[in-house]
Design an enzyme around this catalytic site. Structure first.
Site, PDB file in Angstrom:
ATOM      1  CG  ASP A 290      -1.946  -1.070   1.266  1.00  0.00           C
ATOM      2  OD1 ASP A 290      -1.662  -2.181   0.770  1.00  0.00           O
ATOM      3  OD2 ASP A 290      -3.030  -0.830   1.813  1.00  0.00           O
TER       4      ASP A 290
ATOM      5  CE  LYS B 173      -5.313   2.062   2.729  1.00  0.00           C
ATOM      6  NZ  LYS B 173      -4.068   1.473   3.311  1.00  0.00           N
TER       7      LYS B 173
ATOM      8  CE  LYS C 227      -6.678  -1.346   2.960  1.00  0.00           C
ATOM      9  NZ  LYS C 227      -5.278  -1.794   3.230  1.00  0.00           N
TER      10      LYS C 227
END
Length: 289
Positions: free
Chosen positions: A142, A205, A241
């Protein structure tokens, strides 16, 4: 073609973002029409299996993360109707501890990287951190979009940095955090999402949950709309996400509604849908009848 026109051409392939009021009304209608039917134990159990169980504290130690990971091992098989979490997410230097402690086969090891959460460092440092995390056993990385470059519309630099970290990931999946809470409007969220997808993100995300406001249903709607258009244009499904402040079952179910109604049933899988959280897991278990 200069870099601005090159990336503007990519952005122009997508529909413009709705304005703030339009997005709020659209989200409000989705929740009103679908929340009640989705507020079930089955959906809550499903949401448990979407969680990237996260520990990102300055006080993290190898012993603490080993105990944290062991709770996931211990949960396995306790209730056959509830899947285990999707992943355990930690800082890069804790990846090896998770990998050595984890015994559950279907839980992935995720790591934040790229000088999380600010993404303020040399690109070479970010690439090295990503490569080291993957080398220690991370299945997923991430990273944070370079906000300074993005807000200055230096899109070439933004995209080059994502592409280089994607290369450093090798076979690991790359999630790009656009930090939606730092964006001034839905159009910026749309642009950041599109550029991230074009640069190789496997997931986009919402947020780090650190410096700026976390996930919002409005940002979720815009990001899901971009992912849907990307699939329609290129035939490739990308993941979504949500993270930052998602703690209650009610919040999780609301995000579930957005994904189901905007993207469809095909995205209702941990391969394409995640929720980053720490306290949500226990709250879901407490609320399942």
């Amino acid at each position: 073609m200069n870099q601005r026109s090159k990336y503007q051409e990519a952005l122009d392939k997508f529909q413009p973002a709705l304005n703030e009021e339009q997005v709020k009304e659209t989200v409000k209608k989705i929740i009103k029409d679908h929340y009640e039917q989705c507020d079930t134990d089955e959906v809550k159990k499903f949401c448990y299996g979407l969680i990237d169980l996260t520990s990102l504290a300055g006080t993290d130690t190898e012993e603490k993360i080993a105990r944290f990971t062991q709770t996931v091992n211990d949960f396995e098989g306790t209730d056959p109707t509830i899947p285990n979490v999707a992943a355990i997410c930690v800082y890069p230097n804790m990846v090896k501890t998770v990998r050595e402690t984890l015994t559950v086969p279907n839980v992935r090891v995720a790591s934040v990287s790229g000088c999380f959460p600010a993404s303020q460092s040399f690109t070479e440092i970010k690439i090295a951190e990503t490569a080291l995390a993957v080398n220690d056993g991370a299945d997923e990385i991430d990273i944070v979009l370079n906000l300074g470059k993005f807000l200055s519309e230096e899109y070439q630099d933004v995209c080059d940095e994502i592409e280089e970290q994607k290369t450093a990931c090798r076979d690991a999946h790359l999630k790009v955090i656009i930090e939606s809470g730092a964006m001034s409007d839905q159009e910026q969220i749309r642009r950041a999402s599109i550029l991230s997808l074009f640069s190789g993100a496997d997931f986009i995300k919402t947020s780090t949950g650190k410096e700026y406001p976390g996930a919002s249903l409005e940002a979720a709607y815009t990001m899901c709309s971009v992912i849907k258009q990307y699939f329609e244009l290129y035939g490739e499904r990308k993941g979504i996400k949500f993270s930052g402040g998602i703690r209650t079952s009610e919040q999780a179910v609301r995000y579930y509604c957005i994904v189901k109604e905007v993207l469809g049933e095909e995205w209702l899988t941990p391969e394409l849908f995640r929720i980053g959280a720490s306290s949500l897991a226990q709250n879901l278990l407490n609320d399942i009848k």
